[in-house]
Design a protein around this motif. Structure first.
Motif, PDB file in Angstrom:
ATOM      1  N   ARG A 195      -7.001   5.532  -6.749  1.00  0.00           N
ATOM      2  CA  ARG A 195      -7.476   5.257  -5.393  1.00  0.00           C
ATOM      3  C   ARG A 195      -8.347   6.111  -4.907  1.00  0.00           C
ATOM      4  NH1 ARG A 195      -4.095   4.464   0.276  1.00  0.00           N
ATOM      5  NH2 ARG A 195      -4.962   2.024   0.492  1.00  0.00           N
ATOM      6  N   LEU A 216       7.582   4.263  12.425  1.00  0.00           N
ATOM      7  CA  LEU A 216       7.186   5.440  11.659  1.00  0.00           C
ATOM      8  C   LEU A 216       8.831   6.204  11.632  1.00  0.00           C
ATOM      9  CD1 LEU A 216       3.802   6.268  11.634  1.00  0.00           C
ATOM     10  CD2 LEU A 216       4.898   4.687   9.984  1.00  0.00           C
ATOM     11  N   GLY A 260      -6.874  -2.771   6.902  1.00  0.00           N
ATOM     12  CA  GLY A 260      -6.877  -3.793   7.877  1.00  0.00           C
ATOM     13  C   GLY A 260      -6.823  -5.315   7.488  1.00  0.00           C
ATOM     14  N   GLN A 276       2.260   6.926  -7.063  1.00  0.00           N
ATOM     15  CA  GLN A 276       1.002   7.377  -6.630  1.00  0.00           C
ATOM     16  C   GLN A 276       1.353   9.008  -6.636  1.00  0.00           C
ATOM     17  OE1 GLN A 276      -0.501   7.949  -2.520  1.00  0.00           O
ATOM     18  NE2 GLN A 276      -2.300   6.729  -3.224  1.00  0.00           N
ATOM     19  N   SER A 281       2.779   8.675  -1.722  1.00  0.00           N
ATOM     20  CA  SER A 281       2.249   9.663  -2.500  1.00  0.00           C
ATOM     21  C   SER A 281       3.468  10.667  -2.763  1.00  0.00           C
ATOM     22  CB  SER A 281       1.046  10.483  -1.470  1.00  0.00           C
ATOM     23  OG  SER A 281       1.669  10.863  -0.448  1.00  0.00           O
ATOM     24  N   GLY A 312      -0.336  -2.347   4.293  1.00  0.00           N
ATOM     25  CA  GLY A 312       0.261  -1.248   4.746  1.00  0.00           C
ATOM     26  C   GLY A 312       1.156  -1.454   5.832  1.00  0.00           C
ATOM     27  N   ARG A 313       0.473  -1.182   7.145  1.00  0.00           N
ATOM     28  CA  ARG A 313       1.292  -1.143   8.234  1.00  0.00           C
ATOM     29  C   ARG A 313       2.233  -2.595   8.574  1.00  0.00           C
ATOM     30  NH1 ARG A 313      -3.722   1.378  11.224  1.00  0.00           N
ATOM     31  NH2 ARG A 313      -4.604   0.164   9.485  1.00  0.00           N
ATOM     32  N   HIS A 372      -4.138   9.673  -6.888  1.00  0.00           N
ATOM     33  CA  HIS A 372      -4.606   9.639  -5.514  1.00  0.00           C
ATOM     34  C   HIS A 372      -5.743  10.490  -5.300  1.00  0.00           C
ATOM     35  CE1 HIS A 372      -4.789   9.581  -1.607  1.00  0.00           C
ATOM     36  NE2 HIS A 372      -3.364   9.641  -0.843  1.00  0.00           N
ATOM     37  N   ALA A 413       0.809  -1.201  -0.071  1.00  0.00           N
ATOM     38  CA  ALA A 413      -0.096  -0.064  -0.021  1.00  0.00           C
ATOM     39  C   ALA A 413       0.834   1.176  -0.011  1.00  0.00           C
ATOM     40  CB  ALA A 413      -0.900  -0.212   1.402  1.00  0.00           C
ATOM     41  N   PRO A 414       0.235   2.308  -0.662  1.00  0.00           N
ATOM     42  CA  PRO A 414       1.105   3.611  -0.519  1.00  0.00           C
ATOM     43  C   PRO A 414       1.322   4.342   0.762  1.00  0.00           C
ATOM     44  CG  PRO A 414      -1.171   3.872  -1.537  1.00  0.00           C
ATOM     45  CD  PRO A 414      -1.127   2.603  -1.283  1.00  0.00           C
ATOM     46  N   MET A 415       2.345   4.507   1.289  1.00  0.00           N
ATOM     47  CA  MET A 415       2.546   5.268   2.751  1.00  0.00           C
ATOM     48  C   MET A 415       3.713   5.948   2.727  1.00  0.00           C
ATOM     49  SD  MET A 415       2.089   1.674   4.899  1.00  0.00           S
ATOM     50  CE  MET A 415       3.193   0.491   3.902  1.00  0.00           C
ATOM     51  N   ASN A 416       3.167   7.307   2.899  1.00  0.00           N
ATOM     52  CA  ASN A 416       4.145   8.364   2.797  1.00  0.00           C
ATOM     53  C   ASN A 416       4.653   8.472   4.323  1.00  0.00           C
ATOM     54  OD1 ASN A 416       5.441  10.912   2.290  1.00  0.00           O
ATOM     55  ND2 ASN A 416       4.026  11.194   0.828  1.00  0.00           N
ATOM     56  N   CYS A 476      -7.883  -2.733   0.308  1.00  0.00           N
ATOM     57  CA  CYS A 476      -7.237  -2.324   1.471  1.00  0.00           C
ATOM     58  C   CYS A 476      -7.791  -2.022   2.697  1.00  0.00           C
ATOM     59  CB  CYS A 476      -6.404  -1.239   0.823  1.00  0.00           C
ATOM     60  SG  CYS A 476      -4.975  -0.872   1.792  1.00  0.00           S
ATOM     61  N   MET A 498      -8.657   3.110   2.086  1.00  0.00           N
ATOM     62  CA  MET A 498      -9.123   3.164   3.738  1.00  0.00           C
ATOM     63  C   MET A 498      -8.152   2.419   4.576  1.00  0.00           C
ATOM     64  SD  MET A 498     -12.197   3.900   3.364  1.00  0.00           S
ATOM     65  CE  MET A 498     -13.032   3.574   5.054  1.00  0.00           C
ATOM     66  N   PHE A 499      -8.386   3.067   5.942  1.00  0.00           N
ATOM     67  CA  PHE A 499      -7.418   2.385   7.050  1.00  0.00           C
ATOM     68  C   PHE A 499      -8.169   1.219   7.586  1.00  0.00           C
ATOM     69  CE2 PHE A 499      -3.625   4.916   8.167  1.00  0.00           C
ATOM     70  CZ  PHE A 499      -3.971   5.810   7.355  1.00  0.00           C
TER      71      PHE A 499
HETATM   72  C1  LIG Z   1       2.519   5.845   7.585  1.00  0.00           C
HETATM   73  C2  LIG Z   1       1.328   5.738   6.823  1.00  0.00           C
HETATM   74  C3  LIG Z   1       1.283   6.520   5.798  1.00  0.00           C
HETATM   75  C4  LIG Z   1       0.297   6.464   4.682  1.00  0.00           C
HETATM   76  N1  LIG Z   1       0.410   7.085   3.582  1.00  0.00           N
HETATM   77  C5  LIG Z   1      -0.429   7.247   2.367  1.00  0.00           C
HETATM   78  C6  LIG Z   1      -0.263   7.763   1.237  1.00  0.00           C
HETATM   79  O1  LIG Z   1       0.928   8.415   0.834  1.00  0.00           O
HETATM   80  N2  LIG Z   1      -0.996   7.357   0.343  1.00  0.00           N
HETATM   81  C7  LIG Z   1      -2.367   6.749   0.493  1.00  0.00           C
HETATM   82  O2  LIG Z   1      -3.304   6.663  -0.335  1.00  0.00           O
HETATM   83  N3  LIG Z   1      -2.461   6.032   1.875  1.00  0.00           N
HETATM   84  C8  LIG Z   1      -1.745   6.288   2.705  1.00  0.00           C
HETATM   85  N4  LIG Z   1      -1.756   5.496   3.701  1.00  0.00           N
HETATM   86  C9  LIG Z   1      -2.925   4.680   3.954  1.00  0.00           C
HETATM   87  C10 LIG Z   1      -2.398   3.275   3.558  1.00  0.00           C
HETATM   88  O3  LIG Z   1      -2.215   3.284   2.252  1.00  0.00           O
HETATM   89  C11 LIG Z   1      -3.475   2.139   3.920  1.00  0.00           C
HETATM   90  O4  LIG Z   1      -4.788   2.424   3.223  1.00  0.00           O
HETATM   91  C12 LIG Z   1      -3.582   1.906   5.372  1.00  0.00           C
HETATM   92  O5  LIG Z   1      -2.400   1.885   6.031  1.00  0.00           O
HETATM   93  C13 LIG Z   1      -4.536   0.989   5.892  1.00  0.00           C
HETATM   94  O6  LIG Z   1      -3.817  -0.376   5.548  1.00  0.00           O
HETATM   95  P1  LIG Z   1      -3.193  -1.415   6.577  1.00  0.00           P
HETATM   96  O7  LIG Z   1      -4.215  -1.600   7.387  1.00  0.00           O
HETATM   97  O8  LIG Z   1      -3.009  -2.514   5.664  1.00  0.00           O
HETATM   98  O9  LIG Z   1      -2.140  -0.536   7.189  1.00  0.00           O
HETATM   99  C14 LIG Z   1      -0.718   5.691   4.951  1.00  0.00           C
HETATM  100  C15 LIG Z   1      -0.935   4.943   5.596  1.00  0.00           C
HETATM  101  C16 LIG Z   1       0.237   4.931   7.094  1.00  0.00           C
HETATM  102  C17 LIG Z   1       0.174   4.034   8.131  1.00  0.00           C
END
Ligand SMILES: Cc1cc2nc3c(=O)[nH]c(=O)nc-3n(C[C@H](O)[C@H](O)[C@H](O)COP(=O)(O)O)c2cc1C
Length: 345
Positions: free
Chosen positions: A225, A341, A293, A101, A59, A314-315, A175, A25-28, A291, A263-264
């Protein structure tokens, strides 16, 4: 094997097959240098996760005006392209695939990031809350974009896509989730325009379709997304669902690589019957990335029951650089902790 669905290859297009169904997953990580360039540590971080079927980069800012957080990487200058080239080369050497992204924060920003200028947004609707990683600065009232500024943003997305291609990315993800600029156009709370860019489902979605068209001129593989339920940086409005109903149906005609749930927590059900991914699936008939959880078990179930084709993690991938191998060999995972992080491993 219980997780077998995750290890099936997936044909994203005639030219692009993913070796498994696990997507990063994208994670900044806010770890770019002061010029918004990716660092050597970021190269190792991405290259070390090339055993996922597809990496979606954090992103990347499409312009200086897109910034909303410190040290977020960018893709608008030749230097950025050269920096990302090193990373995509490493990922490819390790037999991985990587999309970029593309991102504009819109009103989720502050003049400290914008050389003293107000952030841009569809309408001058203030965002409440504190700007993260600052000494109690508050978000404020953004500037309503002119038609010319909207056109500029569309061009900047297209230029960023051309740069991503030059930097060796296999595709881009637009995005349009999580309350950032494009998502602000898709929701009634933040889009109060009365011109061609607001006031109806069609008008509110217009910018996204124009961005898709413009980006597709410059790169073949394009994903989008979305977080249709408006849960982050936005207030929900009952009419939002009509916008996402309209837009998801029209996305069927866009020849996208995929639609990705932003989504988270995918099971978040405040305004929907099932998961957000199930809602997307009910209207969009192309490739879907779930995506929010997921673990190996729930991801395998989502694929098996046809809710999604791919699952983004992601996490757990922050906590476990060797996530894919651990899942394959059924080794226990390191539990994610937000403290992680602070460092790239
Ligand atoms: C540290 C962090 C940075 C994130 N940055 C982005 C991002 O740059 N772009 C995006 O679309 N979502 C971002 N997310 C959301 C994740 O892509 C993902 O939707 C979210 O972590 C849920 O997935 P998980 O439960 O597998 O962690 C971020 C999440 C985390 C934890």
């Amino acid at each position: 094997m219980k997780y077998a669905p995750l290890f099936e290859p997936y044909k994203l297009s005639e030219q692009l097959t993913l070796k498994n169904r696990i997507v990063m997953a994208p994670m900044n990580r806010s770890m770019a240098d002061e010029e918004f360039l990716p660092t050597a540590a970021m190269m190792n971080y991405y290259a070390g996760r090339a055993d996922t079927g597809l990496i979606i980069s954090e992103s990347l800012m499409i312009s200086q005006n897109a910034q909303g957080y410190p040290n977020t990487p960018a893709i608008y200058l030749a230097e950025h392209v050269a920096g990302w080239r090193k990373i995509t080369d490493k990922v490819h050497e390790n037999d991985g695939k990587i999309f970029a992204q593309l991102w504009h924060t819109g009103r989720v920003s502050h003049p400290i990031y914008l050389a003293g200028q107000q952030p841009w947004a569809p309408s001058a609707v203030p965002l409440e809350g504190r700007v993260p990683r600052t000494d109690n600065l508050q978000y404020g009232i953004p500037k309503e974009m002119t038609e010319q500024e909207i056109k500029l943003i569309i061009t900047e997305f297209a230029n960023a896509a051309a740069n991503a291609k030059e930097a060796g990315f296999d595709g881009v993800e637009i995005h349009a989730a999580n309350g950032y600029l494009l998502d602000q156009f898709l929701h009634w709370d933040t889009n109060r325009r009365t011109d061609a860019w607001g006031g109806s489902e069609e008008n509110m979605s217009r910018i996204l379709f124009e961005v898709i068209d413009a980006v597709k001129q410059n790169i073949t593989h394009v994903g989008v997304r979305l977080s249709p339920v408006a849960y982050l940086n936005l207030k929900h409005d009952e009419r939002d669902i009509l916008v996402s109903n309209y837009l998801l149906q029209r996305l069927n005609d866009c020849n996208l690589s995929y639609v990705h749930t932003g989504m988270f927590e995918d099971t978040y059900q405040a305004h929907l019957q099932g998961s957000v991914t199930q809602y997307i699936k009910s209207l969009y008939h192309g490739t879907i990335i779930a995506c929010g959880g997921y673990n190996a078990e729930s991801g395998s179930i989502a694929i098996n029951q046809g809710d999604a084709n791919l699952v983004a993690i992601g996490r757990p991938l922050i906590a476990n650089p060797d996530y894919v191998e651990k899942i394959r060999t059924k080794k226990p995972l390191t539990v994610y902790d937000a403290e992680m992080l602070n460092q790239l491993i």
